[in-house]
Design a protein around this motif. Sequence first.
Motif, short mmCIF file in Angstrom:
data_model
loop_
_atom_site.label_atom_id
_atom_site.label_comp_id
_atom_site.label_asym_id
_atom_site.label_seq_id
_atom_site.Cartn_x
_atom_site.Cartn_y
_atom_site.Cartn_z
N LYS A 134 -2.56 5.63 -0.48
CA LYS A 134 -3.33 4.50 0.05
C LYS A 134 -3.86 3.60 -0.85
O LYS A 134 -4.61 2.44 -0.76
CB LYS A 134 -4.67 4.92 1.06
N ASP A 135 -3.22 3.71 -2.53
CA ASP A 135 -3.58 2.90 -3.27
C ASP A 135 -2.84 1.37 -3.05
O ASP A 135 -1.64 1.51 -2.49
CB ASP A 135 -3.50 3.25 -4.64
N TRP A 136 -3.20 0.22 -3.47
CA TRP A 136 -2.51 -0.84 -3.25
C TRP A 136 -1.65 -1.26 -4.59
O TRP A 136 -2.37 -1.59 -5.56
CB TRP A 136 -3.51 -2.31 -2.98
N ALA A 188 -8.64 -0.69 3.39
CA ALA A 188 -8.53 0.68 3.14
C ALA A 188 -7.26 1.44 3.80
O ALA A 188 -6.68 2.11 3.55
CB ALA A 188 -9.59 1.45 3.19
N GLU A 189 -7.03 0.60 5.17
CA GLU A 189 -6.04 1.36 5.98
C GLU A 189 -5.20 0.21 6.51
O GLU A 189 -4.89 -0.19 7.79
CB GLU A 189 -6.73 1.92 7.14
N GLN A 231 0.70 -1.35 0.02
CA GLN A 231 0.10 0.10 0.07
C GLN A 231 0.95 1.13 0.02
O GLN A 231 1.60 1.36 0.88
CB GLN A 231 -1.00 0.04 1.22
N ASN A 280 -7.75 3.14 -3.73
CA ASN A 280 -8.07 2.97 -2.37
C ASN A 280 -9.45 2.91 -2.26
O ASN A 280 -10.17 2.24 -1.34
CB ASN A 280 -7.53 4.11 -1.62
#
Length: 403
Positions: free
Chosen positions: A281-283, A306-307, A276, A297
């Motif tokens: 916060k994109d994977w 998401a987190e 991430q 995200n």
Amino acid sequence: MRSSHKFILLILSTISLISLVTESRKTIPSEGKKRELEKLLNHINKPAIKSFQSKHGYILDCIDIHKQLAFDHPLLKNHSIQLKPTTIPKWTRDNDTSQQSTSLPFRQEEDIICPPGTVIIKRTTLEDLIQFQRLESLGFKPTSKDRNDDPPGHYTAVAQYYALNFGGMGNINVWDPQVEPDQYSLSSIYVQGGLKEDFESISSGWIVILTSSYAPTTLVKSVLSFYPKQTNKKGCYNTLCPGFVQVSRKFSLGTVVRPVSRYGGKQYHLEISIYQDALTKDWWYVLKGEPVGYWPNPLFSYSGLAEGADNVWWGGEVFSAGKDRISPIMGSGFVPQDDFGKAAYINGLRVIDHVRKLIIPPAKDLVVYASSPTCYNVKTISRRGAYWSRAIFYGGPAGCTVR
């Protein structure tokens, strides 16, 4: 851009159409159904600026990066494309060449690269739609933390890291185990989060599954799957539905993996990392150091991915449908002994921990689990060198009887 309602109808129509085709592998679709499938394929396959014919028989299209299927997803309507990660982990390289010299990364056989402003995407075919339905019918889904969820005939041999994390990596040894119809054998890395109701998973690796009667061959295919809450609980893989944003002009999803490892011979692996981005916060999915693309995200829930993630898994899975069937080979087909070149391996295990520090997962924090250890097993090892400082051997021969 299509509405959420039309997007949902598209997914439902995809499932219903390919269900009609897979009711009988010997049945040729009627002309009406063929036209419907062609219409669906025309929607999935965006107009190509340039195309290449693969030596394996499929077509690789160069698609305008802004017009790829990902942006048909309603949650990505106003998404701004990230061409590369804003944060990049410094995955440690191996300094010990005692085994690295014969353990080779997957190499791209096709000398293909798409023009700037485009991305490379394998053209979806009727065969792909049929295979998607077959995988779904065979129970192809992320391995849940709830081990009681495994259907009959599904066996795993994995190493698990349970702690808050922001991704992991591993070099996944590639084999081509023999399977029969209604079976599969795969090896992958999973990054997962959430409880049973909000469970989300993203993964990458390879799978061997027999194609339909239209092309009865065994394929070792690269697979990228994701099961975000907002898409559908059945999940998706490769680029058969919107969500994953491709950025690479070099590596396409769903392609044949060659060469493969041989017992006592050269060993090949897929060098995979999923992590991430600390800012967006994109994977991100990275293959052999190349950022292939990412899951934005907004696709994930706060209680899911998401987190960060709850756990990372590495290992193998097999499945066989039907009672009293014999399960297929996992990995190389040999039990996990401490012998390089014999049992299948995943080495270079890494995770990004709760403070975003890149670590070798401590041996005490790796939980090994084999759902049927008399047939398949997994063993952790620690040696010199970054690749082998934390690794697993896993797998086993065919032989479990499905009850």
